[in-house]
Every structure is written in structure tokens, then in C-alpha cells.
Design a protein around this motif. Structure first.
Motif, PDB file in Angstrom:
ATOM      1  N   LYS A   2      -8.741   8.200  12.076  1.00 40.26           N
ATOM      2  CA  LYS A   2      -7.971   9.237  11.392  1.00 40.26           C
ATOM      3  C   LYS A   2      -7.972  10.492  12.248  1.00 40.26           C
ATOM      4  O   LYS A   2      -8.906  10.727  13.017  1.00 40.26           O
ATOM      5  CB  LYS A   2      -8.569   9.537  10.021  1.00 40.26           C
ATOM      6  N   ASP A  37      -1.479   8.498   8.132  1.00 41.25           N
ATOM      7  CA  ASP A  37      -2.809   8.462   7.513  1.00 41.25           C
ATOM      8  C   ASP A  37      -3.819   7.862   8.469  1.00 41.25           C
ATOM      9  O   ASP A  37      -4.944   8.344   8.607  1.00 41.25           O
ATOM     10  CB  ASP A  37      -2.779   7.600   6.241  1.00 41.25           C
ATOM     11  N   GLU A  38      -3.404   6.779   9.097  1.00 39.20           N
ATOM     12  CA  GLU A  38      -4.282   6.044  10.012  1.00 39.20           C
ATOM     13  C   GLU A  38      -3.556   5.915  11.347  1.00 39.20           C
ATOM     14  O   GLU A  38      -2.379   5.534  11.380  1.00 39.20           O
ATOM     15  CB  GLU A  38      -4.574   4.660   9.424  1.00 39.20           C
TER      16      GLU A  38
END
Ligand code: SF4
Length: 70
Positions: A2, A37-38
């Protein structure tokens, strides 16, 4: 992995966006924003380069080790 940008530290010149536009952009507020998000595995190297290139150390990454467990 992240990634976050600290808006208090970001100087908004856009180096991160140039290095990895899939993950960073300059938002309406004028600071860098993270678009995912990732971080996809294939972009991790570029994100790490952005971390190093950011002149104000505004970018932080967090690696979720459990995601890489066998
Ligand atoms: S490289 Fe750093 S200071 Fe420049 S826009 Fe990106 S996060 Fe902000």
C-alpha cells in the motif's frame, strides 16, 4: 503493498506522477493523490522509485507480508 502520500509534506511538483501515473496524480486540492488501494506487483518498482525521488519524503509504503505468505 500500500502507498500513501502525506499532504502536509507534499510539495506538489509531480515527480511521483511522472514516474508512475497509474498510481499517483495531482488532485484537485493540488497535492498528490494515490489512485489505488493496493499497488499492483508490476508497479511496485516504480512506486519505490517515486518514494526515493520525492524531494520531501511525502510518500510512504506499507508491505503486507501476509499477502506474500506461501
Ligand atoms: S513527488 Fe512527493 S512532493 Fe512531489 S508531488 Fe509526489 S508526493 Fe508530492
Amino acid at each position: 503493498m500500500k502507498v500513501t502520500v502525506d499532504p502536509d509534506l507534499c510539495a506538489a511538483h509531480g515527480a511521483c506522477m511522472v514516474i508512475c501515473p497509474e498510481v499517483f496524480r495531482i488532485g484537485d486540492e493540488g497535492w498528490a493523490e494515490v489512485l489505488v488501494d493496493e499497488v499492483p506487483a508490476e508497479l511496485e518498482e516504480q512506486v519505490q522509485r517515486a518514494v526515493v525521488q520525492c524531494p520531501t519524503q511525502a510518500i510512504s509504503v506499507t508491505v503486507d507480508r501476509s499477502a506474500h505468505a506461501d
